[in-house]
Motif scaffolding. Structure first.
Motif, PDB file in Angstrom:
ATOM      1  N   PRO A 100       0.809  -1.225   0.000  1.00 37.17           N
ATOM      2  CA  PRO A 100       0.000   0.000   0.000  1.00 37.17           C
ATOM      3  C   PRO A 100       0.843   1.277   0.000  1.00 37.17           C
ATOM      4  CG  PRO A 100      -0.819  -1.565   1.636  1.00 37.17           C
ATOM      5  CD  PRO A 100       0.508  -2.073   1.173  1.00 37.17           C
ATOM      6  N   THR A 101       1.956   1.269   0.711  1.00 32.93           N
ATOM      7  CA  THR A 101       2.812   2.458   0.730  1.00 32.93           C
ATOM      8  C   THR A 101       3.438   2.688  -0.640  1.00 32.93           C
ATOM      9  OG1 THR A 101       3.250   2.100   3.062  1.00 32.93           O
ATOM     10  CG2 THR A 101       4.767   3.538   1.909  1.00 32.93           C
ATOM     11  N   LEU A 104       0.837   4.175  -2.782  1.00 35.34           N
ATOM     12  CA  LEU A 104       0.635   5.585  -2.445  1.00 35.34           C
ATOM     13  C   LEU A 104       1.689   6.463  -3.087  1.00 35.34           C
ATOM     14  CD1 LEU A 104      -0.867   7.735  -0.746  1.00 35.34           C
ATOM     15  CD2 LEU A 104       0.889   7.398   0.987  1.00 35.34           C
ATOM     16  N   PHE A 105       2.958   6.075  -2.980  1.00 31.43           N
ATOM     17  CA  PHE A 105       4.026   6.886  -3.578  1.00 31.43           C
ATOM     18  C   PHE A 105       3.898   6.937  -5.093  1.00 31.43           C
ATOM     19  CE2 PHE A 105       6.330   8.619  -0.277  1.00 31.43           C
ATOM     20  CZ  PHE A 105       6.693   7.700   0.696  1.00 31.43           C
ATOM     21  N   PHE A 107       1.069   6.837  -6.765  1.00 34.64           N
ATOM     22  CA  PHE A 107       0.000   7.814  -7.003  1.00 34.64           C
ATOM     23  C   PHE A 107       0.519   9.237  -6.824  1.00 34.64           C
ATOM     24  CE2 PHE A 107      -3.975   9.857  -7.126  1.00 34.64           C
ATOM     25  CZ  PHE A 107      -3.995  10.771  -6.092  1.00 34.64           C
ATOM     26  N   ILE A 108       1.289   9.469  -5.765  1.00 32.02           N
ATOM     27  CA  ILE A 108       1.827  10.810  -5.520  1.00 32.02           C
ATOM     28  C   ILE A 108       2.749  11.238  -6.657  1.00 32.02           C
ATOM     29  CG2 ILE A 108       3.408  12.136  -4.048  1.00 32.02           C
ATOM     30  CD1 ILE A 108       2.188  10.680  -1.649  1.00 32.02           C
ATOM     31  N   TRP A 111       0.419  12.144  -9.529  1.00 35.52           N
ATOM     32  CA  TRP A 111      -0.344  13.369  -9.241  1.00 35.52           C
ATOM     33  C   TRP A 111       0.545  14.605  -9.294  1.00 35.52           C
ATOM     34  CZ3 TRP A 111      -5.472  14.442  -8.244  1.00 35.52           C
ATOM     35  CH2 TRP A 111      -5.753  15.703  -7.699  1.00 35.52           C
ATOM     36  N   THR A 112       1.673  14.564  -8.574  1.00 32.08           N
ATOM     37  CA  THR A 112       2.575  15.722  -8.566  1.00 32.08           C
ATOM     38  C   THR A 112       3.179  15.922  -9.950  1.00 32.08           C
ATOM     39  OG1 THR A 112       4.411  14.342  -7.777  1.00 32.08           O
ATOM     40  CG2 THR A 112       3.152  15.547  -6.123  1.00 32.08           C
ATOM     41  N   PHE A 214      11.296  10.816   2.876  1.00 30.39           N
ATOM     42  CA  PHE A 214      10.304   9.853   2.388  1.00 30.39           C
ATOM     43  C   PHE A 214      10.731   8.429   2.731  1.00 30.39           C
ATOM     44  CE2 PHE A 214       7.950  13.140   1.015  1.00 30.39           C
ATOM     45  CZ  PHE A 214       7.374  13.143  -0.243  1.00 30.39           C
ATOM     46  N   TYR A 217       9.912   7.900   6.325  1.00 28.08           N
ATOM     47  CA  TYR A 217       8.459   7.744   6.408  1.00 28.08           C
ATOM     48  C   TYR A 217       8.061   6.327   5.992  1.00 28.08           C
ATOM     49  CZ  TYR A 217       3.578   7.987   5.010  1.00 28.08           C
ATOM     50  OH  TYR A 217       2.247   7.732   4.851  1.00 28.08           O
ATOM     51  N   VAL A 221       6.034   3.705   8.340  1.00 24.05           N
ATOM     52  CA  VAL A 221       4.662   3.270   8.037  1.00 24.05           C
ATOM     53  C   VAL A 221       4.613   1.775   7.682  1.00 24.05           C
ATOM     54  CG1 VAL A 221       3.650   3.391   5.720  1.00 24.05           C
ATOM     55  CG2 VAL A 221       2.918   4.958   7.443  1.00 24.05           C
TER      56      VAL A 221
ATOM     57  N   ALA B  22      -0.176  20.198  -5.583  1.00 30.38           N
ATOM     58  CA  ALA B  22       0.677  19.012  -5.474  1.00 30.38           C
ATOM     59  C   ALA B  22       1.041  18.728  -4.024  1.00 30.38           C
ATOM     60  CB  ALA B  22       1.940  19.191  -6.316  1.00 30.38           C
ATOM     61  N   GLU B  33      -2.580   7.988   5.519  1.00 37.31           N
ATOM     62  CA  GLU B  33      -2.024   6.635   5.490  1.00 37.31           C
ATOM     63  C   GLU B  33      -1.411   6.289   6.847  1.00 37.31           C
ATOM     64  OE1 GLU B  33       1.665   5.816   3.509  1.00 37.31           O
ATOM     65  OE2 GLU B  33       1.099   3.757   3.082  1.00 37.31           O
TER      66      GLU B  33
END
Lengths: 255, 58
Positions: A100-101, A104-105, A107-108, A111-112, A214, A217, A221, B22, B33
């Motif tokens: 999942p992490t 998420l990254f 997706f980020i 997106w960014t 990151f 992190y 997580v 962003a 999360e």
């Protein structure tokens, strides 16, 4: 006698649980410090870009997220393969914790990247090699998660997931080399192992600090999620009941 | 990099929507999360305690 290395000592879920419980609060602290310093350098030290103005500052989260999306996938596939090869439950649990992490990254990064692409290229999205292969990475992560959740037998699910994860790993070098192999809109590598970086040193510093942030992190997580998975799977075991009676050995802040 | 004012900082040279769009989404997703995952771990410990009580109680 300590003349043999006990390679599998932290394969015991109980040992992993206790060790990670100690580490996680420190990982959060490291992440917080690196984030504050990294963003400070990125927004108050690094200068304006000559061509892109202030829009380039998205780089300080876009590149770290993209790197993490690839690294985490390789770690996930690696742990899944080890778990399958040596029949070690803890390795399979780590693979599940990473997914999942990693998603998420990914997706980020997408997106960014879109929010950077709009001002820089005039387009939120293009089907170039790098963007497309990163999108496929997201589908691979989601596919892995869906697959392992769909199979009831946990050990069977671990093995099926391992196969998917390993096969999908070929996508990571494709993402990495895409800007070299194909004619892409996405820019080529600014940082390489062989040449000096093609970016201002303050910008590079901020980017590297955020990458480490990151990373901290991700460790925090993923360790917390792995601890949850350990408890969910091993609830009936004696060591869990011992923990319950005696309480955890450390403070377990945000762990 | 010196910003003349907070307004200038938030405007990001006219690119504010893109930069903060962003960063905001990134921050929200990462905090969510982390929060959900910590809650999952605590719930798992709670469930492990409960299941043992049921086993021992009867």
């Amino acid at each position: 006698m300590a003349d043999r290395i006990h390679w599998f000592t932290f394969a015991a879920p109980s040992r992993f649980y206790v060790l990670s419980g100690f580490l996680v609060p420190w990982l959060w602290a490291v992440c917080a410090v690196l984030t504050v310093v990294g963003l400070y350098v990125g927004f108050f030290v690094a200068p304006t870009d000559a061509t892109q103005g202030e829009a380039y500052r998205i780089i300080f989260i876009h590149v770290p997220a993209a790197w993490m999306s690839m690294i985490i996938y390789l770690a996930m596939a690696g742990w899944a393969a080890l778990g399958w090869a040596f029949n070690v439950r803890m390795a399979a649990m780590l693979a599940r914790a990473l997914a999942p992490t990693g998603a998420l990254f990914t997706f980020i990064a997408l997106w960014t990247g879109a929010f950077w692409g709009r001002p820089a290229w005039g387009a939120w999205w293009v089907w170039d090699a790098r963007l497309t292969s990163e999108l496929i990475l997201l589908f691979l992560y989601l596919g892995y998660i869906a697959l392992v959740e769909a199979i009831d037998d946990v050990r069977r699910a671990d093995k099926a997931g391992a196969l998917v994860a390993i096969v999908g790993a070929v996508n990571v070098p494709i993402i990495y080399f895409s800007v070299r192999w194909w004619n892409t809109l996405h820019q080529g590598a600014s940082i390489s192992m062989t040449a000096a970086p093609k970016m201002a040193s303050t910008m590079l510093l901020a980017m590297l600090l955020m990458t480490l942030a990151f990373w901290a992190y991700a460790f925090a997580v993923v360790f917390v999620r792995a601890r949850a998975i350990v408890l969910e799977r091993e609830a009936e075991h004696d060591w869990v009941q011992e923990l319950r009676r005696q309480g955890p050995p450390g403070r377990e802040t945000f762990a | 990099m010196t910003w003349a004012s907070a307004g200038e900082f938030f405007a990001m040279g006219g690119y504010g929507v893109y930069v903060w769009g962003a960063y905001a989404v990134t921050a929200v997703f990462m905090v969510v999360e982390a929060t959900l995952t910590i809650r999952r771990r605590r719930r798992a410990m709670h469930d492990a305690m409960r299941s043992s009580n049921e086993g021992m109680g009867s």
